[in-house]
Design a protein around this motif. Structure first.
Motif, PDB file in Angstrom:
ATOM      1  N   GLY A   1      21.757  11.427   3.135  1.00  0.00           N
ATOM      2  CA  GLY A   1      23.003  11.281   3.658  1.00  0.00           C
ATOM      3  C   GLY A   1      23.091  12.937   4.423  1.00  0.00           C
ATOM      4  O   GLY A   1      23.144  14.039   3.552  1.00  0.00           O
ATOM      5  N   LYS A   2      24.329  12.416   5.012  1.00  0.00           N
ATOM      6  CA  LYS A   2      24.809  13.655   5.616  1.00  0.00           C
ATOM      7  C   LYS A   2      26.361  13.487   6.409  1.00  0.00           C
ATOM      8  O   LYS A   2      26.667  12.305   6.126  1.00  0.00           O
ATOM      9  CB  LYS A   2      23.696  14.022   6.709  1.00  0.00           C
ATOM     10  CG  LYS A   2      23.953  13.949   7.641  1.00  0.00           C
ATOM     11  CD  LYS A   2      24.836  13.811   9.346  1.00  0.00           C
ATOM     12  CE  LYS A   2      25.677  13.231   9.636  1.00  0.00           C
ATOM     13  NZ  LYS A   2      25.662  11.792  10.815  1.00  0.00           N
ATOM     14  N   ILE A   3      27.474  14.361   6.365  1.00  0.00           N
ATOM     15  CA  ILE A   3      27.917  14.380   6.688  1.00  0.00           C
ATOM     16  C   ILE A   3      28.766  15.643   8.708  1.00  0.00           C
ATOM     17  O   ILE A   3      28.030  16.609   7.777  1.00  0.00           O
ATOM     18  CB  ILE A   3      29.476  14.720   6.346  1.00  0.00           C
ATOM     19  CG1 ILE A   3      29.863  15.840   5.631  1.00  0.00           C
ATOM     20  CG2 ILE A   3      29.764  13.099   5.732  1.00  0.00           C
ATOM     21  CD1 ILE A   3      30.991  15.691   4.212  1.00  0.00           C
TER      22      ILE A   3
ATOM     23  N   GLY B   1      31.970  12.614  12.210  1.00  0.00           N
ATOM     24  CA  GLY B   1      30.522  12.022  12.992  1.00  0.00           C
ATOM     25  C   GLY B   1      30.728  11.737  14.785  1.00  0.00           C
ATOM     26  O   GLY B   1      31.595  11.576  15.279  1.00  0.00           O
ATOM     27  N   SER B   2      29.927  10.385  15.598  1.00  0.00           N
ATOM     28  CA  SER B   2      30.559   9.681  16.452  1.00  0.00           C
ATOM     29  C   SER B   2      31.837   9.060  16.833  1.00  0.00           C
ATOM     30  O   SER B   2      32.633   8.745  17.763  1.00  0.00           O
ATOM     31  CB  SER B   2      29.197   8.794  17.341  1.00  0.00           C
ATOM     32  OG  SER B   2      29.352   7.929  15.732  1.00  0.00           O
ATOM     33  N   GLY B   3      32.918   8.460  15.578  1.00  0.00           N
ATOM     34  CA  GLY B   3      34.309   8.256  15.376  1.00  0.00           C
ATOM     35  C   GLY B   3      34.886   7.205  15.653  1.00  0.00           C
ATOM     36  O   GLY B   3      33.584   6.164  16.166  1.00  0.00           O
TER      37      GLY B   3
ATOM     38  N   PRO C   1      20.577  11.560  20.954  1.00  0.00           N
ATOM     39  CA  PRO C   1      21.254  12.299  19.714  1.00  0.00           C
ATOM     40  C   PRO C   1      21.009  13.588  20.249  1.00  0.00           C
ATOM     41  O   PRO C   1      20.126  14.344  20.797  1.00  0.00           O
ATOM     42  CB  PRO C   1      20.024  11.664  19.175  1.00  0.00           C
ATOM     43  CG  PRO C   1      18.546  11.687  19.170  1.00  0.00           C
ATOM     44  CD  PRO C   1      19.282  10.586  20.841  1.00  0.00           C
ATOM     45  N   SER C   2      22.142  14.877  19.522  1.00  0.00           N
ATOM     46  CA  SER C   2      21.890  16.777  19.533  1.00  0.00           C
ATOM     47  C   SER C   2      20.009  16.184  18.724  1.00  0.00           C
ATOM     48  O   SER C   2      19.900  17.801  18.412  1.00  0.00           O
ATOM     49  CB  SER C   2      22.676  16.923  19.121  1.00  0.00           C
ATOM     50  OG  SER C   2      23.156  16.274  17.736  1.00  0.00           O
ATOM     51  N   GLY C   3      20.191  15.645  17.570  1.00  0.00           N
ATOM     52  CA  GLY C   3      18.948  16.211  16.686  1.00  0.00           C
ATOM     53  C   GLY C   3      20.294  17.128  15.542  1.00  0.00           C
ATOM     54  O   GLY C   3      19.140  16.726  14.706  1.00  0.00           O
ATOM     55  N   ILE C   4      20.851  16.480  15.266  1.00  0.00           N
ATOM     56  CA  ILE C   4      21.986  17.688  14.058  1.00  0.00           C
ATOM     57  C   ILE C   4      21.713  16.713  13.366  1.00  0.00           C
ATOM     58  O   ILE C   4      21.378  17.156  11.770  1.00  0.00           O
ATOM     59  CB  ILE C   4      23.431  18.035  14.581  1.00  0.00           C
ATOM     60  CG1 ILE C   4      23.502  18.082  13.055  1.00  0.00           C
ATOM     61  CG2 ILE C   4      24.208  16.285  14.162  1.00  0.00           C
ATOM     62  CD1 ILE C   4      24.827  18.791  13.335  1.00  0.00           C
ATOM     63  N   ASP C   5      21.398  14.865  13.120  1.00  0.00           N
ATOM     64  CA  ASP C   5      21.425  13.849  11.531  1.00  0.00           C
ATOM     65  C   ASP C   5      20.017  14.515  11.327  1.00  0.00           C
ATOM     66  O   ASP C   5      19.667  14.305  10.418  1.00  0.00           O
ATOM     67  CB  ASP C   5      21.557  12.840  12.002  1.00  0.00           C
ATOM     68  CG  ASP C   5      23.163  12.331  12.738  1.00  0.00           C
ATOM     69  OD1 ASP C   5      23.512  12.966  13.075  1.00  0.00           O
ATOM     70  OD2 ASP C   5      22.716  10.923  11.770  1.00  0.00           O
ATOM     71  N   ASN C   6      18.889  14.578  12.066  1.00  0.00           N
ATOM     72  CA  ASN C   6      17.730  14.819  11.609  1.00  0.00           C
ATOM     73  C   ASN C   6      17.860  15.799  10.946  1.00  0.00           C
ATOM     74  O   ASN C   6      16.655  16.221   9.884  1.00  0.00           O
ATOM     75  CB  ASN C   6      16.328  14.120  11.978  1.00  0.00           C
ATOM     76  CG  ASN C   6      17.161  14.829  13.846  1.00  0.00           C
ATOM     77  OD1 ASN C   6      17.281  14.325  14.430  1.00  0.00           O
ATOM     78  ND2 ASN C   6      16.007  15.747  13.811  1.00  0.00           N
TER      79      ASN C   6
ATOM     80  N   GLU D   1      31.100  17.577  15.893  1.00  0.00           N
ATOM     81  CA  GLU D   1      30.360  16.579  16.537  1.00  0.00           C
ATOM     82  C   GLU D   1      30.484  16.004  18.615  1.00  0.00           C
ATOM     83  O   GLU D   1      32.009  16.628  18.901  1.00  0.00           O
ATOM     84  CB  GLU D   1      31.088  15.239  16.619  1.00  0.00           C
ATOM     85  CG  GLU D   1      32.152  14.721  15.563  1.00  0.00           C
ATOM     86  CD  GLU D   1      32.909  15.785  14.355  1.00  0.00           C
ATOM     87  OE1 GLU D   1      33.091  16.392  14.945  1.00  0.00           O
ATOM     88  OE2 GLU D   1      32.682  14.864  13.402  1.00  0.00           O
ATOM     89  N   HIS D   2      30.309  15.440  19.115  1.00  0.00           N
ATOM     90  CA  HIS D   2      30.225  15.157  20.782  1.00  0.00           C
ATOM     91  C   HIS D   2      30.035  16.471  21.334  1.00  0.00           C
ATOM     92  O   HIS D   2      28.837  16.834  22.064  1.00  0.00           O
ATOM     93  CB  HIS D   2      31.883  14.563  20.539  1.00  0.00           C
ATOM     94  CG  HIS D   2      31.667  13.210  20.781  1.00  0.00           C
ATOM     95  ND1 HIS D   2      30.663  12.075  21.074  1.00  0.00           N
ATOM     96  CD2 HIS D   2      32.261  12.484  19.199  1.00  0.00           C
ATOM     97  CE1 HIS D   2      31.128  10.969  21.177  1.00  0.00           C
ATOM     98  NE2 HIS D   2      31.398  11.428  19.420  1.00  0.00           N
ATOM     99  N   ALA D   3      30.632  16.960  20.942  1.00  0.00           N
ATOM    100  CA  ALA D   3      30.327  19.185  21.376  1.00  0.00           C
ATOM    101  C   ALA D   3      29.294  19.607  21.466  1.00  0.00           C
ATOM    102  O   ALA D   3      28.793  20.014  22.292  1.00  0.00           O
ATOM    103  CB  ALA D   3      31.751  19.919  21.136  1.00  0.00           C
TER     104      ALA D   3
HETATM  105  O1  PMV Z   1      27.965   8.910  14.009  1.00  0.00           O
HETATM  106  P1  PMV Z   1      26.892   9.997  13.712  1.00  0.00           P
HETATM  107  O2  PMV Z   1      27.180  11.135  11.946  1.00  0.00           O
HETATM  108  O3  PMV Z   1      25.886   9.566  13.768  1.00  0.00           O
HETATM  109  O4  PMV Z   1      26.905  11.979  14.237  1.00  0.00           O
HETATM  110  C1  PMV Z   1      27.035  11.273  16.254  1.00  0.00           C
HETATM  111  C2  PMV Z   1      26.964  13.251  15.758  1.00  0.00           C
HETATM  112  C3  PMV Z   1      27.177  12.876  17.653  1.00  0.00           C
HETATM  113  O5  PMV Z   1      27.866  14.195  17.550  1.00  0.00           O
HETATM  114  C4  PMV Z   1      28.313  12.216  18.072  1.00  0.00           C
HETATM  115  C5  PMV Z   1      26.186  12.764  18.772  1.00  0.00           C
HETATM  116  C6  PMV Z   1      24.957  13.392  18.333  1.00  0.00           C
HETATM  117  O6  PMV Z   1      23.507  12.862  18.260  1.00  0.00           O
HETATM  118  O7  PMV Z   1      25.435  14.844  17.857  1.00  0.00           O
END
Ligand code: PMV
Length: 308
Positions: free
Chosen positions: A8-10, A271-273, A143-148, A15-17
């Motif tokens: 998983g990830k945090i 995350g996205s909140g 998505p920004s691509g940060i999760d993958n 996030e968002h920005a």
């Molecule tokens: O809720 P999460 O952990 O999947 O994070 C989303 C992070 C955002 O910045 C809100 C969206 C993104 O794609 O980066």
């Protein structure tokens, strides 16, 4: 039979920005994992099983935009396999869904690796990341691509959309307590709503995104030099801006306050909140107290994880 797993990830900061071209920091959470197993079958079909959600279906029967159907076709396509052997892919995961812990990305990455290796190929991380990003679009829209990225590389990542992956290294390990609100929240929705607010008042939102970008730079320095007090304060600041962006919630705020009162060095939503998780930076000796305070304040579960 082949199998692969992904953590998983945090998101620690940004996030968002990050969707608007500012940097963000994210780290893997190895305490929760998605696991994919691929085994040849004699059914003459490709079967997808996710015992956790009760899915047990032929690939053909799944809608084309089902993430597991899409991931399977993406791997076959990437490897140029037109007539695949018949196989069963089983996905199991301990990562809570729709809570900001990257469950969708982890399932994709585990599935891509297990399937590629079943088909006799070792796929480079860069390719795994690209394919997982395509599936993230089905989950999250834009998505920004940060999760993958963080899930693929399984290392702390300094992420800037469209730039080569940059990993970073904490000079001293630190401890994070994750508090789960138990409220599932749609990343797609919250990203869309922030976009609407940004469109209505671009100047104010750009200013907030810039402020977050600065926090991220300072946070990276604090992590690389082991300045944990600074890091905590930066978390608090990032949370205030996320509140201003309207992506926090009463429960997230309550958990953040509870963590601080119980001795956390800083806390923020992650995350996205709107639901999902919050994180608290703690000294290892206060992890237990903070975790208990979070549960008393309404967290459905906590995970204590060590970074670095
Ligand atoms: O809720 P999460 O952990 O999947 O994070 C989303 C992070 C955002 O910045 C809100 C969206 C993104 O794609 O980066």
């Amino acid at each position: 039979m082949t199998s692969a797993s992904a953590p998983g990830k945090i998101i620690l900061f940004g996030e968002h920005a990050v969707v608007y071209g500012r940097p963000a920091l994210a780290v893997p959470v190895i305490d929760v994992q998605a696991n994919a197993t691929v085994i040849e079958n004699r059914l003459g079909t490709i079967r997808i099983e996710t015992p956790g959600t009760g899915l047990n279906a032929d690939l053909q029967a799944l809608p084309p935009n089902h993430p597991l159907a899409a991931v399977t076709r993406a791997v076959l396509g990437a490897l140029g396999i037109v007539h695949p052997p018949s196989f069963t892919m089983r996905i199991e995961s301990t990562i809570p869904v729709a809570s900001g812990l990257g469950s969708g990305a982890a399932v994709s990455v585990a599935a891509i690796r297990a399937l590629a290796s079943f088909l006799g190929c070792v796929m480079p991380d860069e390719k795994v990341n690209t394919l997982a990003f395509e599936i993230e679009k089905l989950h999250h829209g834009t998505p920004s691509g940060i999760d993958n990225t963080v899930v693929t590389y399984a290392k702390p990542v300094y992420f800037l959309k469209g730039c080569p992956v940059e990993t970073f290294h904490p000079s001293v390990p630190f401890t994070i307590v994750i508090g789960d609100t138990g409220v599932s929240a749609s990343t797609k929705e919250s990203v869309r709503e922030v976009r609407e607010l940004w469109q209505a008042d671009p100047a104010r939102f750009e200013e907030m995104f810039d402020a977050v970008g600065e926090i991220v730079q300072k946070a990276r320095k604090a992590i690389e030099s082991g300045e944990m007090m600074d890091l905590g304060l930066l978390m608090d600041k990032n949370h205030s801006i996320l509140q201003e962006m309207t992506v926090s919630s009463q429960l997230l705020d309550r958990l953040v306050d509870a963590a601080r009162s119980a001795g956390a060095l800083g806390a923020k939503l992650s995350g996205s909140g709107r639901g999902g998780n919050m994180i608290a930076l703690v000294k290892p000796e206060s992890a237990q107290t903070v975790a208990e305070a979070l549960v008393a304040a309404g967290a459905k579960r906590t995970i204590t994880t060590h970074v670095g």
